[in-house]
Design a protein around this motif. Structure first.
Motif, PDB file in Angstrom:
ATOM      1  N   GLU A 278       0.888  -1.371   0.139  1.00 29.39           N
ATOM      2  CA  GLU A 278       0.014  -0.078   0.043  1.00 29.39           C
ATOM      3  C   GLU A 278       0.846   1.077   0.098  1.00 29.39           C
ATOM      4  O   GLU A 278       0.785   1.963  -0.670  1.00 29.39           O
ATOM      5  N   ILE A 279       1.968   1.221   0.596  1.00 32.64           N
ATOM      6  CA  ILE A 279       2.725   2.403   0.683  1.00 32.64           C
ATOM      7  C   ILE A 279       3.609   2.634  -0.544  1.00 32.64           C
ATOM      8  O   ILE A 279       4.021   3.754  -0.846  1.00 32.64           O
ATOM      9  N   LEU A 280       3.990   1.401  -1.261  1.00 34.48           N
ATOM     10  CA  LEU A 280       4.818   1.689  -2.346  1.00 34.48           C
ATOM     11  C   LEU A 280       4.165   1.817  -3.716  1.00 34.48           C
ATOM     12  O   LEU A 280       4.710   2.231  -4.525  1.00 34.48           O
ATOM     13  N   LYS A 281       2.742   1.875  -3.669  1.00 34.01           N
ATOM     14  CA  LYS A 281       2.091   1.728  -4.806  1.00 34.01           C
ATOM     15  C   LYS A 281       1.755   3.138  -5.343  1.00 34.01           C
ATOM     16  O   LYS A 281       1.729   3.402  -6.656  1.00 34.01           O
ATOM     17  N   PRO A 282       1.587   4.178  -4.434  1.00 37.46           N
ATOM     18  CA  PRO A 282       1.361   5.552  -4.896  1.00 37.46           C
ATOM     19  C   PRO A 282       2.074   6.293  -5.859  1.00 37.46           C
ATOM     20  O   PRO A 282       1.868   6.925  -7.074  1.00 37.46           O
ATOM     21  N   PRO A 283       3.654   6.034  -5.891  1.00 36.96           N
ATOM     22  CA  PRO A 283       4.389   6.506  -6.995  1.00 36.96           C
ATOM     23  C   PRO A 283       4.062   5.818  -8.371  1.00 36.96           C
ATOM     24  O   PRO A 283       4.144   6.557  -9.295  1.00 36.96           O
ATOM     25  N   PHE A 284       3.658   4.747  -8.279  1.00 31.29           N
ATOM     26  CA  PHE A 284       3.348   4.002  -9.707  1.00 31.29           C
ATOM     27  C   PHE A 284       1.958   4.343 -10.151  1.00 31.29           C
ATOM     28  O   PHE A 284       1.722   4.794 -11.399  1.00 31.29           O
ATOM     29  N   GLU A 285       1.027   4.815  -9.098  1.00 33.55           N
ATOM     30  CA  GLU A 285      -0.321   5.492  -9.712  1.00 33.55           C
ATOM     31  C   GLU A 285      -0.169   7.001 -10.090  1.00 33.55           C
ATOM     32  O   GLU A 285      -1.159   7.335 -10.559  1.00 33.55           O
ATOM     33  N   THR A 286       0.836   7.608  -9.772  1.00 31.62           N
ATOM     34  CA  THR A 286       0.849   8.970  -9.984  1.00 31.62           C
ATOM     35  C   THR A 286       1.969   9.494 -11.087  1.00 31.62           C
ATOM     36  O   THR A 286       2.200  10.614 -11.233  1.00 31.62           O
ATOM     37  N   ALA A 287       2.531   8.414 -11.832  1.00 29.22           N
ATOM     38  CA  ALA A 287       3.350   8.846 -12.915  1.00 29.22           C
ATOM     39  C   ALA A 287       2.513   9.624 -13.760  1.00 29.22           C
ATOM     40  O   ALA A 287       1.186   9.390 -14.238  1.00 29.22           O
ATOM     41  N   MET A 288       2.820  10.923 -14.441  1.00 29.54           N
ATOM     42  CA  MET A 288       2.395  11.479 -15.301  1.00 29.54           C
ATOM     43  C   MET A 288       2.665  11.510 -16.929  1.00 29.54           C
ATOM     44  O   MET A 288       2.104  11.916 -17.635  1.00 29.54           O
ATOM     45  N   ALA A 289       4.148  10.982 -16.882  1.00 30.92           N
ATOM     46  CA  ALA A 289       4.576  10.518 -18.115  1.00 30.92           C
ATOM     47  C   ALA A 289       5.613   9.548 -18.123  1.00 30.92           C
ATOM     48  O   ALA A 289       6.021   9.408 -16.894  1.00 30.92           O
ATOM     49  N   PHE A 290       6.061   9.039 -19.083  1.00 33.97           N
ATOM     50  CA  PHE A 290       7.334   8.095 -19.061  1.00 33.97           C
ATOM     51  C   PHE A 290       8.195   8.429 -20.243  1.00 33.97           C
ATOM     52  O   PHE A 290       7.722   9.038 -21.215  1.00 33.97           O
ATOM     53  N   MET A 291       9.413   8.054 -19.961  1.00 33.55           N
ATOM     54  CA  MET A 291      10.451   8.277 -20.877  1.00 33.55           C
ATOM     55  C   MET A 291      11.388   7.065 -20.866  1.00 33.55           C
ATOM     56  O   MET A 291      11.579   6.531 -19.786  1.00 33.55           O
ATOM     57  N   TRP A 292      11.834   6.629 -21.968  1.00 30.45           N
ATOM     58  CA  TRP A 292      12.719   5.374 -21.883  1.00 30.45           C
ATOM     59  C   TRP A 292      13.804   5.317 -22.889  1.00 30.45           C
ATOM     60  O   TRP A 292      13.728   6.202 -23.846  1.00 30.45           O
ATOM     61  N   LEU A 293      14.703   4.676 -22.835  1.00 27.46           N
ATOM     62  CA  LEU A 293      15.921   4.601 -23.500  1.00 27.46           C
ATOM     63  C   LEU A 293      16.245   2.994 -23.935  1.00 27.46           C
ATOM     64  O   LEU A 293      16.307   2.305 -22.979  1.00 27.46           O
ATOM     65  N   ALA A 294      16.484   2.891 -25.297  1.00 27.09           N
ATOM     66  CA  ALA A 294      16.880   1.570 -25.648  1.00 27.09           C
ATOM     67  C   ALA A 294      17.841   1.487 -26.504  1.00 27.09           C
ATOM     68  O   ALA A 294      18.297   2.629 -27.201  1.00 27.09           O
ATOM     69  N   THR A 295      18.855   0.699 -26.461  1.00 27.25           N
ATOM     70  CA  THR A 295      20.011   0.467 -27.435  1.00 27.25           C
ATOM     71  C   THR A 295      19.775  -0.730 -28.450  1.00 27.25           C
ATOM     72  O   THR A 295      19.380  -1.690 -28.389  1.00 27.25           O
ATOM     73  N   PRO A 296      20.622  -0.486 -29.702  1.00 28.72           N
ATOM     74  CA  PRO A 296      20.389  -1.670 -30.615  1.00 28.72           C
ATOM     75  C   PRO A 296      21.072  -2.730 -30.171  1.00 28.72           C
ATOM     76  O   PRO A 296      20.569  -3.942 -30.590  1.00 28.72           O
ATOM     77  N   GLY A 297      22.045  -2.958 -29.265  1.00 29.35           N
ATOM     78  CA  GLY A 297      22.553  -4.046 -28.613  1.00 29.35           C
ATOM     79  C   GLY A 297      22.689  -3.936 -27.030  1.00 29.35           C
ATOM     80  O   GLY A 297      21.842  -3.130 -26.611  1.00 29.35           O
ATOM     81  N   ASN A 298      23.477  -4.691 -26.391  1.00 25.93           N
ATOM     82  CA  ASN A 298      23.744  -4.758 -25.128  1.00 25.93           C
ATOM     83  C   ASN A 298      24.972  -4.880 -24.598  1.00 25.93           C
ATOM     84  O   ASN A 298      25.367  -5.530 -23.639  1.00 25.93           O
ATOM     85  N   THR A 299      26.042  -4.036 -25.219  1.00 27.95           N
ATOM     86  CA  THR A 299      27.513  -4.093 -24.804  1.00 27.95           C
ATOM     87  C   THR A 299      27.664  -3.097 -23.690  1.00 27.95           C
ATOM     88  O   THR A 299      26.573  -2.503 -23.404  1.00 27.95           O
ATOM     89  N   ARG A 300      28.679  -3.614 -22.976  1.00 25.35           N
ATOM     90  CA  ARG A 300      29.080  -2.703 -21.919  1.00 25.35           C
ATOM     91  C   ARG A 300      29.008  -1.185 -22.185  1.00 25.35           C
ATOM     92  O   ARG A 300      28.530  -0.281 -21.553  1.00 25.35           O
ATOM     93  N   ALA A 301      29.764  -1.117 -23.465  1.00 29.24           N
ATOM     94  CA  ALA A 301      29.638   0.489 -23.894  1.00 29.24           C
ATOM     95  C   ALA A 301      28.426   1.005 -24.012  1.00 29.24           C
ATOM     96  O   ALA A 301      28.101   2.165 -23.672  1.00 29.24           O
ATOM     97  N   ASP A 302      27.357   0.280 -24.465  1.00 29.69           N
ATOM     98  CA  ASP A 302      25.820   0.639 -24.454  1.00 29.69           C
ATOM     99  C   ASP A 302      25.403   0.887 -23.132  1.00 29.69           C
ATOM    100  O   ASP A 302      24.642   2.104 -22.945  1.00 29.69           O
ATOM    101  N   GLN A 303      25.558   0.325 -22.324  1.00 23.32           N
ATOM    102  CA  GLN A 303      25.253   0.520 -20.868  1.00 23.32           C
ATOM    103  C   GLN A 303      25.592   1.878 -20.559  1.00 23.32           C
ATOM    104  O   GLN A 303      25.068   2.655 -19.814  1.00 23.32           O
ATOM    105  N   ILE A 304      27.106   1.880 -20.658  1.00 20.27           N
ATOM    106  CA  ILE A 304      27.844   3.344 -20.168  1.00 20.27           C
ATOM    107  C   ILE A 304      26.969   4.511 -20.669  1.00 20.27           C
ATOM    108  O   ILE A 304      26.869   5.387 -19.978  1.00 20.27           O
TER     109      ILE A 304
END
Length: 383
Positions: A278-304
């Motif tokens: 119950e305590i942890l859920k409000p941040p999830f319920e109140t997100a007003m936008a989302f932003m994400w990053l994806a990379t073509p691969g998954n090398t360590r350099a991609d992660q950095i």
């Protein structure tokens, strides 16, 4: 910060503290010493530019606030960045992907700080080879600081000391303007951030993100990893200013009399576990936008590169007065999370072969204090 009422509910209520002196005691429970690195950053008394840059770099965001960086200064004018292997998260981050992203945040902040000091940071990633499937003792990067009075100072640096990972509920009456989201995304150098503020899509992503969080909480090994990193009250936070801090006089008092039991947080059959959800859920319920990053691969350099981009996004959001908070659960690679990871990939349109590296919520949140940090001197390798 979790309220007194919620903590009392979490632990079953019925707790009465002695009235005499409790107000005075409560005023002393803020772990101010754990936040001193934020005040000490860039101290003009530091003569070595590497030290000045490191004093800012340790303020970078990182998973579970593990602060997994070690700086080897044995070569004049250089910093060898190592991962503290004891600070990884083997249950929720079994391939050290998230830890590596945190090290990328560190490198970007180090670079920004060096430029403020008229030094160019020449970064060589994984000079002794890229460690797989987990990080090892080899350097993550070698950074050479070169004096350069002509180097441009990034305006994002002005917001370093204000930057937060704001984990509180956000104001659902205040949408995030699309032009602000575009400005945040425009701060990156390598990746191509994608965002949504569409209410129906945001609601669907809230649901997916919470389902992933609940799976992390209900999986004993991953939940225990977090519980083992809890720092409850001023003394614990100041003694170990990493991990997950829970400050405040009420929880500290309850823990002191044995009414804040970590074992109850691990047991889904207990009232404490249900109240935790119950305590942890409000941040999830109140997100007003989302932003994400994806990379073509998954090398360590991609992660950095992802970490470097995320740090810039977080600073750009700070400049606009917008709160930002990573939701990493659905991106984790432990077995129980796979259905959620696939559902999130499908919802975000991640192409086959691409890796979803970062997923964060945005909104307008309350002011929060800086997170605890180890002093930068403690993160320098012993000679």
């Amino acid at each position: 910060m979790t309220t007194r009422r919620k903590f009392l509910t979490l632990l079953g209520g019925g707790v009465v503290l002695a009235a005499g002196g409790t107000t005075l005691w409560a005023t002393t429970r803020d772990p101010v010493r754990a936040r001193e690195p934020w005040l000490a950053a860039g101290d003009a008394a530091l003569r070595d530019p590497r030290h000045r840059a490191l004093s800012y770099a340790v303020l970078a965001p990182n998973p579970h606030n593990r602060q997994p960086w070690i700086a080897d200064l044995s070569t004049e004018g250089e910093i060898a960045l190592l991962c503290d292997l004891d600070r990884r998260l083997p249950e929720t981050d079994p391939f050290d992907r998230q830890i590596t992203i945190g090290l990328g945040c560190f490198l970007e902040l180090l670079t920004l700080a060096a430029a403020q000091d008229d030094h160019r940071a020449e970064v060589t990633l994984f000079p002794d080879g890229e460690p797989q499937p987990r990080l090892d003792a080899r350097p993550v990067a070698r950074v050479r600081l070169v004096p350069d009075a002509s180097i441009a100072r990034d305006p994002l640096f002005a917001h370093v000391l204000e930057r937060r990972s704001n984990k509180e509920p956000y104001d659902t009456a205040r949408p995030v303007p699309n032009e602000s989201l575009a400005e945040i995304a425009g701060a990156v150098r390598d990746g191509s951030p994608v965002w949504t503020d569409d209410p129906s899509r945001v609601e669907a992503l809230r649901t997916l993100a919470w389902a992933a969080m609940e799976t992390e909480l209900r999986t004993y090994e991953t939940m225990k990893e977090s519980v083992d990193l809890l720092r409850i009250g001023r003394a614990e936070i100041e003694a170990n200013p990493d991990g997950i801090d829970i400050p405040g006089p009420f929880v500290e008092a309850l823990a002191g009399v044995g009414l804040f039991r970590l074992e109850d947080m691990l047991d889904p059959a207990t009232p404490a576990f249900a109240q935790q959800l119950e305590i942890l859920k409000p941040p999830f319920e109140t997100a007003m936008a989302f932003m994400w990053l994806a990379t073509p691969g998954n090398t360590r350099a991609d992660q950095i590169a992802t970490g470097r981009d995320y740090l810039r996004m977080n600073l750009a959001a700070t400049r606009l007065g917008i709160a930002m908070h990573p939701f990493s659960q659905a991106l984790q690679e432990f077995p129980a999370m796979r259905p959620h990871a696939q559902a999130m990939r499908e919802a975000l349109g991640i192409a086959p072969g691409e890796t979803l590296q970062m997923f964060a919520r945005l909104g307008y949140g309350p002011a929060v204090k800086a997170g605890p940090r180890w002093p930068y001197e403690t993160r320098i390798a012993a000679a």
